[in-house]
Design an enzyme around this catalytic site. Structure first.
Site, PDB file in Angstrom:
ATOM      1  N   LYS A 173       0.012 -13.925  18.892  1.00  0.00           N
ATOM      2  CA  LYS A 173      -1.056 -13.157  19.543  1.00  0.00           C
ATOM      3  C   LYS A 173      -2.443 -13.637  19.120  1.00  0.00           C
ATOM      4  O   LYS A 173      -3.454 -13.217  19.692  1.00  0.00           O
ATOM      5  CB  LYS A 173      -0.889 -11.670  19.241  1.00  0.00           C
ATOM      6  CG  LYS A 173       0.384 -11.087  19.875  1.00  0.00           C
ATOM      7  CD  LYS A 173       0.610  -9.663  19.481  1.00  0.00           C
ATOM      8  CE  LYS A 173       1.858  -9.092  20.180  1.00  0.00           C
ATOM      9  NZ  LYS A 173       3.101  -9.826  19.842  1.00  0.00           N
TER      10      LYS A 173
ATOM     11  N   ASN B 295       7.468 -12.510  18.213  1.00  0.00           N
ATOM     12  CA  ASN B 295       8.069 -11.246  17.807  1.00  0.00           C
ATOM     13  C   ASN B 295       9.365 -11.480  17.044  1.00  0.00           C
ATOM     14  O   ASN B 295      10.086 -12.439  17.304  1.00  0.00           O
ATOM     15  CB  ASN B 295       8.371 -10.389  19.044  1.00  0.00           C
ATOM     16  CG  ASN B 295       7.101 -10.048  19.801  1.00  0.00           C
ATOM     17  OD1 ASN B 295       6.205  -9.417  19.278  1.00  0.00           O
ATOM     18  ND2 ASN B 295       7.032 -10.489  21.047  1.00  0.00           N
ATOM     19  N   VAL B 296       9.635 -10.576  16.114  1.00  0.00           N
ATOM     20  CA  VAL B 296      10.904 -10.623  15.397  1.00  0.00           C
ATOM     21  C   VAL B 296      11.733  -9.406  15.790  1.00  0.00           C
ATOM     22  O   VAL B 296      11.217  -8.303  15.928  1.00  0.00           O
ATOM     23  CB  VAL B 296      10.699 -10.677  13.868  1.00  0.00           C
ATOM     24  CG1 VAL B 296      10.204 -12.038  13.440  1.00  0.00           C
ATOM     25  CG2 VAL B 296       9.754  -9.598  13.390  1.00  0.00           C
ATOM     26  N   LEU B 297      13.018  -9.639  15.970  1.00  0.00           N
ATOM     27  CA  LEU B 297      13.911  -8.567  16.394  1.00  0.00           C
ATOM     28  C   LEU B 297      14.122  -7.560  15.279  1.00  0.00           C
ATOM     29  O   LEU B 297      14.440  -7.929  14.153  1.00  0.00           O
ATOM     30  CB  LEU B 297      15.271  -9.148  16.805  1.00  0.00           C
ATOM     31  CG  LEU B 297      15.275 -10.013  18.061  1.00  0.00           C
ATOM     32  CD1 LEU B 297      16.611 -10.699  18.216  1.00  0.00           C
ATOM     33  CD2 LEU B 297      14.962  -9.179  19.287  1.00  0.00           C
ATOM     34  N   GLY B 298      13.936  -6.290  15.602  1.00  0.00           N
ATOM     35  CA  GLY B 298      14.259  -5.231  14.654  1.00  0.00           C
ATOM     36  C   GLY B 298      13.163  -4.884  13.676  1.00  0.00           C
ATOM     37  O   GLY B 298      13.357  -4.031  12.811  1.00  0.00           O
ATOM     38  N   SER B 299      11.989  -5.508  13.777  1.00  0.00           N
ATOM     39  CA  SER B 299      10.914  -5.151  12.855  1.00  0.00           C
ATOM     40  C   SER B 299      10.374  -3.760  13.205  1.00  0.00           C
ATOM     41  O   SER B 299      10.542  -3.271  14.324  1.00  0.00           O
ATOM     42  CB  SER B 299       9.776  -6.182  12.920  1.00  0.00           C
ATOM     43  OG  SER B 299       9.184  -6.185  14.197  1.00  0.00           O
TER      44      SER B 299
ATOM     45  N   THR C  34       7.042  -1.953  29.944  1.00  0.00           N
ATOM     46  CA  THR C  34       5.674  -1.915  30.454  1.00  0.00           C
ATOM     47  C   THR C  34       5.533  -2.627  31.799  1.00  0.00           C
ATOM     48  O   THR C  34       4.856  -2.137  32.700  1.00  0.00           O
ATOM     49  CB  THR C  34       4.703  -2.554  29.443  1.00  0.00           C
ATOM     50  OG1 THR C  34       5.169  -3.870  29.123  1.00  0.00           O
ATOM     51  CG2 THR C  34       4.622  -1.711  28.184  1.00  0.00           C
TER      52      THR C  34
ATOM     53  N   HIS D  69       0.823  -1.210   0.000  1.00  0.00           N
ATOM     54  CA  HIS D  69       0.000   0.000   0.000  1.00  0.00           C
ATOM     55  C   HIS D  69       0.861   1.265   0.000  1.00  0.00           C
ATOM     56  O   HIS D  69       0.467   2.296  -0.550  1.00  0.00           O
ATOM     57  CB  HIS D  69      -0.915  -0.023   1.230  1.00  0.00           C
ATOM     58  CG  HIS D  69      -1.928   1.083   1.254  1.00  0.00           C
ATOM     59  ND1 HIS D  69      -2.748   1.375   0.184  1.00  0.00           N
ATOM     60  CD2 HIS D  69      -2.259   1.980   2.223  1.00  0.00           C
ATOM     61  CE1 HIS D  69      -3.535   2.390   0.493  1.00  0.00           C
ATOM     62  NE2 HIS D  69      -3.243   2.786   1.726  1.00  0.00           N
TER      63      HIS D  69
END
Length: 607
Positions: free
Chosen positions: A407, A444-448, A469, A312
């Site tokens: 998630k 999770n992926v590191l650095g995304s 958090t 997009h």
């Protein structure tokens, strides 16, 4: 100094050494009084030796060698050049003069040439090695790993401008046979348990980890010891990370968070991937994103017939297009600026290009943002996925691989719930379609983009504080290339309807991650950089899961990929719930969440 100038100086020095060696040899033979009958033979021998020995030195590339890094190999080659040159010069002089040069003169000439030519070169090396040793401000360095790579690093520290002002103190190695031995002139001072005491005793400023062939889990343990010392830690990457497999000091880099994960490289079944990607038209949605762009990089290496980059945002698509055109000029690329929410546009793309393989990576992924904008999450993650999946079914796509998330398991967020609905939809599609629909679920992926690592780095660069958090929050992490390799591999196992789960290793506490990043940046947590706890954000939970209670996994051919057993989903019920979702879009958030909760039984909203 230029190569040409350096070569001329060395050549002139060698010619002078040849003449000095011959003159000294004759003077020794005749006790300093050379008979006139032998003088002209001496000059002929010197002239012949200059030409022939000079040629031999050129032939053995003595003027193209870096003598400041000289080793046994250079000594052998120099000896061969001098020996062959002297023997040929002796024979040539014999032929020209009709009588031979006394053997004692030829032998002494050889000895003096070896001594002076070898000595002059290694004297330069010693000068370079000792150049910075006297500096009182030199920083002390310690090398972990006393193997070939460690010796290479030691030589560089002693001779290279790059390490100007650095002093190597010694080595650390776990091999008991190397203890108290000397490598490249420096002692092996102990094993990894001695690192902390040695750093303190010798005021070590930099630690270099030179273990490129060690398992990553072992390197992770060494990094853990080093990072607690307060010294700056650098590393030579694993052999698998080096393009040619050759060690190079230029590859020396700072330790990154990825190194702390300690997972070994992904093993890929190349043939299985080639069978479904090579010479096929492949579409990647969300091609400008972190996962999408890495998918494009790796897919391009498998020689697709055509690679479609759909996204997009024009800027991100342009960026990955330029990179791919430079790295893979032979790959046929097509860029498509389109929104997956636009059903007619998706039909146009599929009708025009007829992709045979689709990797669906386009999605809204930011949990707090989607909590505040649930309708947008539904439109993109649910209906956008439906549009792409329906087109894949309609236009005969062979394989459809959707990127999902941990998630989606027992979701407490709108984002997670919409990803779970997308999984359910493609699973239901598989029942009636010739297309093989699968999802790949990981953490999770590191650095995304938008992930915690870039945020922490920005906060550290600004001097803190680093915001976490909750002190007990844990997440699964893997690197982007690692995740994408497994996604592509999982696609080769597809039979249809599966949800593949990637082995994410052990979960990592976000607090520990923040502390590691602060230490790797050269600071002490809560001393130089403060860690602040801000409280959990909407939609977040302390622990992520990879499976629901009703799902079970079985192993695949790959030790890092598991498959969740498909759950029976009623397509008619799902279509009815989708119609309800469409009606409540744009209404109040509670209405949207209410319908989501009907579709996803495990969805529990966190207040």
């Amino acid at each position: 100094m230029s190569y040409k100038k350096r070569m001329l100086i060395l050549l002139a020095l060698d010619i002078a050494i040849i003449w000095v060696a011959i003159a000294v040899s004759y003077m020794f033979r005749f006790n300093g009084d050379i008979p006139p009958a032998y003088e002209w033979k001496m000059y002929i021998f010197a002239l012949v030796s200059t030409v022939i020995s000079g040629f031999c030195l050129f032939f053995y590339r003595m003027y193209k060698r870096s003598w400041q890094h000289a080793s046994i190999g250079e000594i052998v080659e120099l000896c061969k050049a001098i020996l062959i040159g002297t023997v040929l010069s002796y024979l040539a002089t014999w032929l020209l003069c009709g009588e031979r040069v006394p053997l004692s003169i030829a032998t002494r000439t050889l000895e003096i040439m070896l001594l002076l030519m070898g000595g002059s070169r290694f004297a330069w090396r010693l000068i370079r090695v000792n150049r910075y040793k006297k500096s009182e401000n030199a920083t002390n360095m310690l090398v972990v790993g006393a193997g070939d790579c460690g010796a290479l690093i030691a030589k560089e520290i002693m001779t290279s401008e790059r390490f100007k002002g650095s002093r190597l103190i010694g080595f650390i190695d776990d091999d008991p046979y190397k203890l108290n031995m000397r490598v490249a002139g420096h002692p092996v001072m102990g094993d990894r348990s001695c690192i902390a005491s040695i750093v303190k005793k010798y005021n070590i400023h930099d630690i270099v980890i030179a273990m490129p062939s060690a398992r990553r889990s072992e390197v992770k343990d060494v990094i853990h010891v080093c990072k607690l010392t307060g010294a700056k830690v650098k590393i030579i990457p694993a052999i698998n990370d080096l393009i040619t497999g050759e060690l190079a000091v230029e590859k020396l880099r700072s330790v990154e968070v990825e190194d702390l994960l300690g997972r070994d490289p992904v093993r890929i079944d190349m043939q299985g991937v080639l069978n479904y990607v090579s010479h096929k038209v492949v579409l990647v949605t969300g091609a400008g994103g972190s996962i999408g762009s890495e998918l494009c990089r790796q897919i391009a290496s498998f020689q697709p017939e055509k690679l479609l980059l759909l996204g997009h945002g024009e800027n991100s698509i342009y960026t990955i297009e330029m990179e791919l055109r430079e790295r893979f000029p032979e790959v046929c690329l097509e860029t498509v600026i389109a929104d997956i929410q636009d059903r007619e546009r998706m039909k146009d793309v599929f009708q025009r290009f007829r992709p045979q393989v689709v990797f669906h990576a386009a999605a809204h992924k930011h949990v707090p943002l989607m909590e505040r904008n649930p309708s947008e999450a539904v439109k993109n993650n649910v209906f956008g996925t439906r549009n792409v999946a329906d087109c894949a079914d309609q236009y005969g796509t062979e394989r459809f691989v959707m990127i999902s998330s941990d998630k989606a398991v027992n979701p407490t967020s709108v984002m997670g719930a919409t990803k779970r609905i997308a999984e359910m939809y493609i699973q239901s599609m598989n029942e009636s379609s010739t297309t093989q629909f699968v999802a790949v679920r990981f953490g999770n992926v590191l650095g995304s983009r938008g992930s915690v690592i870039p945020r922490f780095r920005q906060q550290i660069a600004a001097g803190g504080p680093v915001t976490v958090t909750h002190p007990d929050m844990v997440r699964y992490f893997m690197t982007i290339p690692e995740a994408v390799q497994l996604v592509i591999q999982a696609g080769s196992f597809a039979q249809g309807g599966e949800i593949f789960i990637l082995d994410m290793g052990n979960p990592v506490r976000i607090k520990d991650l923040a502390q590691d990043l602060i230490r790797l940046s050269g600071y002490e947590p809560d001393v130089d950089i403060e860690i602040q706890y801000t409280g959990m954000r909407e939609g977040e939970k302390l622990f992520e899961e990879l499976l629901t209670e009703v799902e079970a996994t079985t192993a695949t051919q790959h030790e890092r990929i598991y498959v969740g057993q498909p759950i029976e989903i009623s397509r008619s019920d799902l279509d009815m719930q989708f119609r309800r979702l469409e009606k409540v879009l744009g209404e109040d958030q509670a209405s949207v969440r209410g319908v989501i909760e009907r579709i996803v039984p495990f969805y529990s909203q966190v207040s």
